[in-house]
Scaffold this motif. Sequence first.
Motif, PDB file in Angstrom:
ATOM      1  N   GLN A   1      27.586  76.740  70.444  1.00 46.78           N
ATOM      2  CA  GLN A   1      28.286  76.847  70.492  1.00 46.78           C
ATOM      3  C   GLN A   1      29.173  75.697  69.368  1.00 46.78           C
ATOM      4  O   GLN A   1      29.617  76.412  68.289  1.00 46.78           O
ATOM      5  CB  GLN A   1      29.327  76.759  71.288  1.00 46.78           C
ATOM      6  CG  GLN A   1      30.816  76.663  71.282  1.00 46.78           C
ATOM      7  CD  GLN A   1      31.343  78.145  71.254  1.00 46.78           C
ATOM      8  OE1 GLN A   1      30.692  79.129  71.983  1.00 46.78           O
ATOM      9  NE2 GLN A   1      32.402  78.656  70.198  1.00 46.78           N
ATOM     10  N   GLU A   2      28.119  75.282  68.825  1.00 45.16           N
ATOM     11  CA  GLU A   2      28.844  73.999  67.411  1.00 45.16           C
ATOM     12  C   GLU A   2      28.047  74.938  66.345  1.00 45.16           C
ATOM     13  O   GLU A   2      28.905  74.577  65.477  1.00 45.16           O
ATOM     14  CB  GLU A   2      27.798  72.497  67.898  1.00 45.16           C
ATOM     15  CG  GLU A   2      28.090  71.354  67.579  1.00 45.16           C
ATOM     16  CD  GLU A   2      26.722  70.996  67.037  1.00 45.16           C
ATOM     17  OE1 GLU A   2      26.408  71.072  68.172  1.00 45.16           O
ATOM     18  OE2 GLU A   2      26.751  70.509  66.063  1.00 45.16           O
TER      19      GLU A   2
ATOM     20  N   GLU B   1      25.375  83.063  66.950  1.00 43.73           N
ATOM     21  CA  GLU B   1      24.736  81.947  66.587  1.00 43.73           C
ATOM     22  C   GLU B   1      24.181  81.466  67.426  1.00 43.73           C
ATOM     23  O   GLU B   1      24.383  81.975  68.649  1.00 43.73           O
ATOM     24  CB  GLU B   1      25.726  80.371  65.868  1.00 43.73           C
ATOM     25  CG  GLU B   1      25.412  80.454  64.741  1.00 43.73           C
ATOM     26  CD  GLU B   1      24.026  80.025  64.030  1.00 43.73           C
ATOM     27  OE1 GLU B   1      23.399  79.909  65.153  1.00 43.73           O
ATOM     28  OE2 GLU B   1      23.891  79.619  62.707  1.00 43.73           O
TER      29      GLU B   1
ATOM     30  N   VAL C   1      32.668  79.465  61.684  1.00 41.65           N
ATOM     31  CA  VAL C   1      33.834  80.314  61.316  1.00 41.65           C
ATOM     32  C   VAL C   1      34.679  79.229  60.904  1.00 41.65           C
ATOM     33  O   VAL C   1      34.805  79.772  60.043  1.00 41.65           O
ATOM     34  CB  VAL C   1      34.098  80.289  63.239  1.00 41.65           C
ATOM     35  CG1 VAL C   1      35.323  81.052  62.815  1.00 41.65           C
ATOM     36  CG2 VAL C   1      33.150  81.178  64.154  1.00 41.65           C
ATOM     37  N   THR C   2      34.682  77.820  60.918  1.00 42.96           N
ATOM     38  CA  THR C   2      35.181  77.386  59.785  1.00 42.96           C
ATOM     39  C   THR C   2      35.012  77.249  58.857  1.00 42.96           C
ATOM     40  O   THR C   2      35.523  77.581  58.100  1.00 42.96           O
ATOM     41  CB  THR C   2      35.025  75.789  60.673  1.00 42.96           C
ATOM     42  OG1 THR C   2      35.273  75.601  62.110  1.00 42.96           O
ATOM     43  CG2 THR C   2      35.641  74.814  59.751  1.00 42.96           C
TER      44      THR C   2
ATOM     45  N   PRO D   1      33.226  86.333  67.021  1.00 42.42           N
ATOM     46  CA  PRO D   1      32.335  85.430  67.107  1.00 42.42           C
ATOM     47  C   PRO D   1      31.202  85.254  68.805  1.00 42.42           C
ATOM     48  O   PRO D   1      32.366  85.262  69.444  1.00 42.42           O
ATOM     49  CB  PRO D   1      32.832  83.825  66.552  1.00 42.42           C
ATOM     50  CG  PRO D   1      33.951  84.388  66.680  1.00 42.42           C
ATOM     51  CD  PRO D   1      34.745  85.667  67.168  1.00 42.42           C
ATOM     52  N   SER D   2      29.987  85.215  68.904  1.00 44.13           N
ATOM     53  CA  SER D   2      29.249  85.313  69.800  1.00 44.13           C
ATOM     54  C   SER D   2      28.176  84.187  69.626  1.00 44.13           C
ATOM     55  O   SER D   2      27.552  83.515  68.683  1.00 44.13           O
ATOM     56  CB  SER D   2      29.070  86.222  69.852  1.00 44.13           C
ATOM     57  OG  SER D   2      28.374  86.352  70.974  1.00 44.13           O
ATOM     58  N   THR D   3      27.989  83.951  70.615  1.00 43.22           N
ATOM     59  CA  THR D   3      26.483  83.027  71.180  1.00 43.22           C
ATOM     60  C   THR D   3      25.718  83.748  72.349  1.00 43.22           C
ATOM     61  O   THR D   3      24.836  83.677  71.989  1.00 43.22           O
ATOM     62  CB  THR D   3      26.477  82.104  71.734  1.00 43.22           C
ATOM     63  OG1 THR D   3      27.279  81.625  72.736  1.00 43.22           O
ATOM     64  CG2 THR D   3      26.933  80.968  71.044  1.00 43.22           C
TER      65      THR D   3
ATOM     66  N   LEU E   1      28.392  77.890  65.647  1.00 47.21           N
ATOM     67  CA  LEU E   1      29.174  79.643  65.794  1.00 47.21           C
ATOM     68  C   LEU E   1      30.470  78.078  64.812  1.00 47.21           C
ATOM     69  O   LEU E   1      31.329  79.179  64.410  1.00 47.21           O
ATOM     70  CB  LEU E   1      29.054  79.627  66.814  1.00 47.21           C
ATOM     71  CG  LEU E   1      30.242  81.074  66.676  1.00 47.21           C
ATOM     72  CD1 LEU E   1      29.653  82.071  66.154  1.00 47.21           C
ATOM     73  CD2 LEU E   1      30.537  81.905  68.669  1.00 47.21           C
ATOM     74  N   GLU E   2      31.032  77.018  65.440  1.00 49.21           N
ATOM     75  CA  GLU E   2      32.357  76.865  65.327  1.00 49.21           C
ATOM     76  C   GLU E   2      32.034  76.784  63.580  1.00 49.21           C
ATOM     77  O   GLU E   2      33.698  76.845  63.266  1.00 49.21           O
ATOM     78  CB  GLU E   2      32.677  75.104  66.399  1.00 49.21           C
ATOM     79  CG  GLU E   2      33.681  76.349  67.182  1.00 49.21           C
ATOM     80  CD  GLU E   2      33.508  75.410  68.548  1.00 49.21           C
ATOM     81  OE1 GLU E   2      33.641  74.290  67.993  1.00 49.21           O
ATOM     82  OE2 GLU E   2      33.634  75.776  69.216  1.00 49.21           O
ATOM     83  N   LYS E   3      30.894  75.702  63.066  1.00 55.42           N
ATOM     84  CA  LYS E   3      30.994  75.658  62.224  1.00 55.42           C
ATOM     85  C   LYS E   3      31.048  76.704  61.255  1.00 55.42           C
ATOM     86  O   LYS E   3      31.683  76.484  59.995  1.00 55.42           O
ATOM     87  CB  LYS E   3      29.169  74.864  61.893  1.00 55.42           C
ATOM     88  CG  LYS E   3      29.341  73.559  61.838  1.00 55.42           C
ATOM     89  CD  LYS E   3      28.435  72.554  61.120  1.00 55.42           C
ATOM     90  CE  LYS E   3      27.886  71.132  61.557  1.00 55.42           C
ATOM     91  NZ  LYS E   3      26.843  70.693  61.720  1.00 55.42           N
TER      92      LYS E   3
ATOM     93  N   ARG F   1      36.512  80.678  57.330  1.00 50.37           N
ATOM     94  CA  ARG F   1      38.167  80.730  57.918  1.00 50.37           C
ATOM     95  C   ARG F   1      38.277  79.847  55.955  1.00 50.37           C
ATOM     96  O   ARG F   1      39.594  80.335  55.672  1.00 50.37           O
ATOM     97  CB  ARG F   1      38.362  79.616  58.004  1.00 50.37           C
ATOM     98  CG  ARG F   1      39.246  80.396  59.594  1.00 50.37           C
ATOM     99  CD  ARG F   1      39.480  79.294  60.640  1.00 50.37           C
ATOM    100  NE  ARG F   1      40.266  79.835  62.147  1.00 50.37           N
ATOM    101  CZ  ARG F   1      41.220  80.951  62.572  1.00 50.37           C
ATOM    102  NH1 ARG F   1      42.451  80.449  61.441  1.00 50.37           N
ATOM    103  NH2 ARG F   1      41.171  82.105  63.011  1.00 50.37           N
TER     104      ARG F   1
END
Length: 720
Positions: free
Chosen positions: A329-330, A326, A336-337, A366-368, A332-334, A340
């Motif tokens: 980071q924001e 992504e 991955v959530t 996960p990576s940016t 990307l975390e979304k 999951r």
Amino acid sequence: MAEYSIRDSVAIIQLDNAPVNALSVAVRTGLYDGIERAAGDGSVKAVVVCGKGGNFCAGADIKEFDEGSKGPWITEIGDFMDRMRKPVVAAIEGVALGGGLEVALFCHYRIAAKNARVGQPEVNIGLIPGGGGTVRLPRAAGFKQALEMIVTGNPVRAERALKMGVLDEVVSGNILEAGIKFALSKAHIDTSLACLRNRPVRMDGLNIDTKADAALAHVKSKYKGFEAPMFCVKAVVNAARVPYDDAIQKEREYFFELRTSGQSQALRYAFFAERQIARWGLPGGGDYRTARAIPVRSVGVVGAGTMGAGIALCIITSGLPCVLLEQNQEFLEKGVTSLRGQLMGTVRLGKMTAGEAEVCLSRLKPSTSMEDLKHVDMVIEAVFEDLKLKREVFERLDKTCKPETILCTNTSTLDIDSVATATGRPDKVVGTHFFAPSYLMKLLENIYGSRTSPETVATVMRFGKTIRKVPVLVGSCTGFVANRMLAPYTAEAQFCVEEGASPAQVDSVLMDFGMPMGTFRVSDLSGIDVSFSIRREAARKLGVTLTVDSRYFRGQRHCSLIERLVEKGRLGRKTGKGWYKYEGPGGTVPLEDPDVLEIIETHCRALGIERRNVGSHEIQERMQLAMINEGFKILEEGICTRAEEIDVIWLYGFGWPRYLGGPMFYASKLGLKRVFEKICTFHKRFPHSQHWVPSVLLGKLSESGLPLSKWGEAAGTSRL
Ligand SMILES: CCCCCCCC/C=C\C/C=C/C(=O)SCCNC(=O)CCNC(=O)[C@H](O)C(C)(C)COP(=O)(O)OP(=O)(O)OC[C@H]1O[C@@H](n2cnc3c(N)ncnc32)[C@H](O)[C@@H]1OP(=O)(O)O
């Protein structure tokens, strides 16, 4: 055929009909002859039946079902075995399915290799087991377990089959050696004791009357419209109620009744259609026979939105490592959530253990940083559907990834070449159109561009199978195949509503036909604003503004009800209201809403559209024929090379009822002459809809009487 030999006083009958030892006339005759020969040979103490080439037998030869019944029937062979005083042992490896399992159930004993699977999948082709399965399996596995196997068609693994009582032993090592040893160990035992005919159906304390009613009611609601499961229940229940021979007789009657049914024909067609689609070819040469797939050991996904996260999940659950990229980071975390969440959903459904889910997650990186895509073998771009953005991403991917990396674009509308030209490797660029929700939907529409190489195509076709999708190769055009056909289908649904139908009426027509959802429910689920934006964007590019009063767009009839709903904030389920109303935002139960009917009436008054009573038959005919006409244009243009490809797309992309084959198969059953005439009539009635301009190919085929399997050839688009 079946090969006969003798070893250590044991007759070995080896079923031999590559690739899966289907029970053709020759195989059944060979088996019967072998059994007779062994029975009459004084030097033979026991018999082993096995299969050549790693499989016991995949059942009747499905290709023979359209012909009359020739050769010995399985129960005739079985009756002979029942009378044998020498033990007959089925030595199973690979699969014993359908008639294959039935042959095994006629043997006195059954042993299997650890890798073996046994099952009665006949229901999947609209049949019931017709060679004694409904009568003998409940005697071995008990009523409840047999019923489940027969109604679902799901095979079971050897260890489970052993516990169920279907098998006598599970062995490791050489299956034939084990079979011979087992057979000799039973040579002095009275075979009548092992004969399933002589056992009662095991009810395990269940009452047949209550069980029968419950099973019928369950199947009726679960398999609405699909007739074979009901027949399965009736046959198994009958087997528990009447003497053995009467049950066999009834089973055979049901089997023959179903064999000629439209549903079984459609399901047999779907079985082979699904296998046909693996035989692809490119217009510029190269096909599945000659092209070599590049090994894919790692994949990157660019874009961790709902689509990208779902794609990454498909990849990690299939065992491959995946870099999920992504821009920050924001986001990307979304992503991955969301990934999951979907993964834990499968754990909650019991499809995976928490431990297995953790193993899957360990494959995700996960990576940016685009640098992390440097060494992957394939990248799937799943960013926002915007050509400029996609071209930028491809330019960067081209610079970053190793030269062999295949670059895929998950697009539902964009021309593949327009993306490929942003790179210096257009031969390695290909479209991979996933369907939402991407983790669950089985269809993968792979789209080749004018320079996509055969190796690239071979790679994405194989990759599709690796991630447990159904990959279909198509050419590039607006909407490709799935969405191009969906467009006239949904347009007609909206026109019917403008003319007098209600969204709920249209949806019931479709669901009564067998579709899993009506088009308006789907629209509410995916968000009305999504189609709104696509339409607005398409219009904007042409310098046109679509409003609530637009009746035509580029000279074509246009329904602006979507614009009206969006104007009122009715975006679908997410806002608690769309074509229906819901019990709050995110609600899932659609309720008819008088406000929507009011909006439709206002719309029609404003535009001078006179409303009338639109019948269910008209709704179904208009939606389906408009889409079928588009299907023939797709064949005509060579976007698909076979009608089967179109049908598989509808089976897996939109849940077209499998027991109706697919839209092209459905058209073949309606008769192309009738289909063509109807389309011509609609064209006269609705001259402002391009989708009613009759396909030239359809017109030609309507006169030809050619079967569906020849339509691609007749279009001149077959490349094999
Ligand atoms: C009225 C006249 C009829 C006469 C019948 C007389 C005796 C019948 C008596 C009682 C009734 C019995 C009925 C039945 O048995 S119905 C058939 C039940 N069996 C099945 O439904 C199994 C179907 N096959 C599979 O599930 C799979 O193919 C598989 C698990 C066996 C193998 O899977 P996989 O490794 O993924 O390979 P493919 O699927 O690609 O198959 C390879 C190849 O084999 C062809 N094929 C498979 N099964 C059959 C079959 N039963 N009959 C004919 N051909 C079969 C398949 O089409 C592939 O061929 P390809 O496309 O040319 O590559």
